[in-house]
Design a protein around this motif. Structure first.
Motif, PDB file in Angstrom:
ATOM      1  N   GLU A   1       0.662  -1.204  -0.031  1.00  0.00           N
ATOM      2  CA  GLU A   1      -0.109   0.142   0.157  1.00  0.00           C
ATOM      3  C   GLU A   1       0.921   1.491  -0.425  1.00  0.00           C
ATOM      4  N   PHE A   2       2.188   0.862   0.294  1.00  0.00           N
ATOM      5  CA  PHE A   2       2.813   2.332   0.102  1.00  0.00           C
ATOM      6  C   PHE A   2       4.022   2.309  -0.821  1.00  0.00           C
ATOM      7  N   PHE A   3       4.681   1.911  -1.815  1.00  0.00           N
ATOM      8  CA  PHE A   3       4.911   1.489  -2.713  1.00  0.00           C
ATOM      9  C   PHE A   3       4.933   0.716  -3.782  1.00  0.00           C
ATOM     10  N   ALA A   4       5.290   0.868  -5.406  1.00  0.00           N
ATOM     11  CA  ALA A   4       5.627  -0.317  -6.091  1.00  0.00           C
ATOM     12  C   ALA A   4       6.310   0.520  -7.017  1.00  0.00           C
ATOM     13  N   TRP A   5       7.259  -0.907  -7.452  1.00  0.00           N
ATOM     14  CA  TRP A   5       8.731  -0.956  -7.861  1.00  0.00           C
ATOM     15  C   TRP A   5       7.980  -2.204  -9.484  1.00  0.00           C
ATOM     16  N   PHE A   6       9.039  -1.355 -10.651  1.00  0.00           N
ATOM     17  CA  PHE A   6       9.044  -2.371 -11.208  1.00  0.00           C
ATOM     18  C   PHE A   6      10.245  -2.200 -11.685  1.00  0.00           C
ATOM     19  N   SER A   7      10.750  -3.798 -12.496  1.00  0.00           N
ATOM     20  CA  SER A   7      11.662  -3.988 -13.272  1.00  0.00           C
ATOM     21  C   SER A   7      11.137  -4.930 -14.362  1.00  0.00           C
ATOM     22  N   SER A   8      12.312  -4.669 -15.660  1.00  0.00           N
ATOM     23  CA  SER A   8      12.108  -5.007 -16.825  1.00  0.00           C
ATOM     24  C   SER A   8      13.055  -5.721 -17.041  1.00  0.00           C
ATOM     25  N   THR A   9      13.137  -7.785 -17.111  1.00  0.00           N
ATOM     26  CA  THR A   9      14.234  -7.768 -17.367  1.00  0.00           C
ATOM     27  C   THR A   9      14.059  -9.065 -18.279  1.00  0.00           C
ATOM     28  N   GLN A  10      14.841  -9.804 -18.377  1.00  0.00           N
ATOM     29  CA  GLN A  10      14.827 -11.562 -19.073  1.00  0.00           C
ATOM     30  C   GLN A  10      14.355 -12.938 -18.555  1.00  0.00           C
ATOM     31  N   SER A  11      14.263 -12.499 -17.562  1.00  0.00           N
ATOM     32  CA  SER A  11      13.286 -13.600 -16.775  1.00  0.00           C
ATOM     33  C   SER A  11      12.433 -13.545 -15.816  1.00  0.00           C
ATOM     34  N   LYS A  12      12.101 -14.722 -15.873  1.00  0.00           N
ATOM     35  CA  LYS A  12      10.464 -14.729 -15.362  1.00  0.00           C
ATOM     36  C   LYS A  12      10.711 -15.810 -14.145  1.00  0.00           C
ATOM     37  N   SER A  13      12.147 -16.386 -13.173  1.00  0.00           N
ATOM     38  CA  SER A  13      12.228 -17.345 -12.871  1.00  0.00           C
ATOM     39  C   SER A  13      12.196 -16.850 -11.114  1.00  0.00           C
ATOM     40  N   ARG A  14      13.272 -18.246 -10.106  1.00  0.00           N
ATOM     41  CA  ARG A  14      12.859 -17.942  -8.746  1.00  0.00           C
ATOM     42  C   ARG A  14      14.199 -17.263  -8.602  1.00  0.00           C
ATOM     43  N   VAL A  15      15.526 -17.142  -9.464  1.00  0.00           N
ATOM     44  CA  VAL A  15      16.529 -16.830  -9.777  1.00  0.00           C
ATOM     45  C   VAL A  15      16.355 -14.850  -9.544  1.00  0.00           C
ATOM     46  N   ASN A  16      15.783 -15.078 -10.939  1.00  0.00           N
ATOM     47  CA  ASN A  16      15.463 -13.709 -10.857  1.00  0.00           C
ATOM     48  C   ASN A  16      15.042 -12.733 -10.270  1.00  0.00           C
ATOM     49  N   PHE A  17      13.602 -13.905  -9.762  1.00  0.00           N
ATOM     50  CA  PHE A  17      12.668 -13.267  -8.236  1.00  0.00           C
ATOM     51  C   PHE A  17      13.756 -12.406  -7.361  1.00  0.00           C
ATOM     52  N   LEU A  18      14.428 -13.510  -6.278  1.00  0.00           N
ATOM     53  CA  LEU A  18      15.336 -12.931  -5.559  1.00  0.00           C
ATOM     54  C   LEU A  18      16.177 -12.808  -6.007  1.00  0.00           C
ATOM     55  N   THR A  19      17.385 -11.881  -6.754  1.00  0.00           N
ATOM     56  CA  THR A  19      17.858 -10.788  -7.609  1.00  0.00           C
ATOM     57  C   THR A  19      17.290  -9.870  -7.098  1.00  0.00           C
ATOM     58  N   LEU A  20      16.441  -9.549  -7.248  1.00  0.00           N
ATOM     59  CA  LEU A  20      15.499  -8.435  -7.514  1.00  0.00           C
ATOM     60  C   LEU A  20      15.116  -7.781  -5.921  1.00  0.00           C
ATOM     61  N   LEU A  21      14.550  -8.979  -5.748  1.00  0.00           N
ATOM     62  CA  LEU A  21      14.723  -8.793  -3.851  1.00  0.00           C
ATOM     63  C   LEU A  21      15.915  -8.043  -3.236  1.00  0.00           C
ATOM     64  N   GLN A  22      17.305  -8.122  -3.886  1.00  0.00           N
ATOM     65  CA  GLN A  22      18.571  -7.667  -3.202  1.00  0.00           C
ATOM     66  C   GLN A  22      18.345  -6.671  -3.448  1.00  0.00           C
ATOM     67  N   GLY A  23      17.833  -6.275  -4.769  1.00  0.00           N
ATOM     68  CA  GLY A  23      18.677  -4.625  -5.004  1.00  0.00           C
ATOM     69  C   GLY A  23      19.321  -3.853  -5.721  1.00  0.00           C
ATOM     70  N   GLU A  24      20.381  -3.295  -5.394  1.00  0.00           N
ATOM     71  CA  GLU A  24      21.837  -3.351  -6.329  1.00  0.00           C
ATOM     72  C   GLU A  24      22.566  -3.640  -6.172  1.00  0.00           C
ATOM     73  N   HIS A  25      22.911  -4.260  -4.683  1.00  0.00           N
ATOM     74  CA  HIS A  25      24.046  -5.227  -4.765  1.00  0.00           C
ATOM     75  C   HIS A  25      23.520  -7.243  -4.244  1.00  0.00           C
ATOM     76  N   VAL A  26      24.057  -7.448  -5.164  1.00  0.00           N
ATOM     77  CA  VAL A  26      22.627  -8.617  -4.862  1.00  0.00           C
ATOM     78  C   VAL A  26      24.816  -9.514  -4.914  1.00  0.00           C
ATOM     79  N   SER A  27      24.290 -10.596  -3.196  1.00  0.00           N
ATOM     80  CA  SER A  27      24.943 -11.027  -3.089  1.00  0.00           C
ATOM     81  C   SER A  27      24.795 -12.532  -2.630  1.00  0.00           C
ATOM     82  N   TYR A  28      25.590 -13.097  -2.683  1.00  0.00           N
ATOM     83  CA  TYR A  28      25.477 -14.803  -2.612  1.00  0.00           C
ATOM     84  C   TYR A  28      26.004 -15.078  -1.019  1.00  0.00           C
ATOM     85  N   VAL A  29      25.106 -15.878   0.033  1.00  0.00           N
ATOM     86  CA  VAL A  29      25.822 -16.772   1.299  1.00  0.00           C
ATOM     87  C   VAL A  29      25.479 -17.801   1.331  1.00  0.00           C
ATOM     88  N   ILE A  30      26.169 -18.827   1.752  1.00  0.00           N
ATOM     89  CA  ILE A  30      25.885 -20.444   2.316  1.00  0.00           C
ATOM     90  C   ILE A  30      26.010 -19.944   3.619  1.00  0.00           C
TER      91      ILE A  30
END
Length: 178
Positions: free
Chosen positions: A23-52
């Motif tokens: 209810e407070f914001f709307a954010w859009f991104s255009s990408t070449q993928s419709k995958s879980r990897v894409n979604f998790l990457t988008l959730l990270q914002g500008e600085h994508v990182s990986y942690v085991i």
């Protein structure tokens, strides 16, 4: 937050638009993928990182990553890796199956996200598309109502029954929002 994605064509190429909001914001991104990897990457914002970490390993177990490979992955410390470090480490694993690569990537992206306290409490509401089925996941009311709306009643009695159920769904929805 609510999420959705849909196909989009730009400059003669197929792509996707992902919407994330509440209810407070709307954010859009255009990408070449419709995958879980894409979604998790988008959730990270500008600085994508990986942690085991424990969360990443739990996800990989749930996705049935083979034990031998899970053991190799588990040897990695829980330090955060940027894209270059991640790519080098993934290459060192020499994972041959694409599905296994995808599971490790998804797990590490999720592991990095879950290190953020605000993400641990995040609920994702979607149309049920599998790429969004992470974290706390629920289905959107509009999409649930669509299933009832699409019913083809036979006769007046069934038509009235469908209408009653649709009205009840929206009454419940308004009560929950209130």
């Amino acid at each position: 937050m609510t999420v959705d994605d849909s196909g989009a064509r730009h400059q003669g190429k197929n792509g996707y638009v992902t919407q994330i909001g509440n209810e407070f914001f709307a954010w859009f991104s255009s990408t070449q993928s419709k995958s879980r990897v894409n979604f998790l990457t988008l959730l990270q914002g500008e600085h994508v990182s990986y942690v085991i970490n424990a969360s990443a390993l739990q996800y990989m177990r749930q996705q049935k990553l083979p034990r031998e490979l899970l053991g190799k992955v588990a040897l990695k410390s829980s330090e955060s890796m940027d894209e270059a470090q991640w790519q080098a480490w993934m290459a060192s694993l020499a994972i041959s199956r694409r599905k296994h690569q995808q599971t490790v990537i998804e797990g590490a992206l999720l592991g990095a996200l879950l290190e953020r306290e605000e993400i641990q409490r995040l609920a994702v509401i979607s149309d049920g598309a599998p790429q969004f089925s992470v974290l706390q996941h629920g289905l959107c009311w509009v999409h649930a109502e669509r299933q009832v709306h699409n019913l083809k009643p036979v006769g007046e009695q069934q038509r009235k029954a469908v209408e009653r159920v649709r009205k009840r769904i929206w009454i419940l929805y308004r009560a929950l929002k209130a």
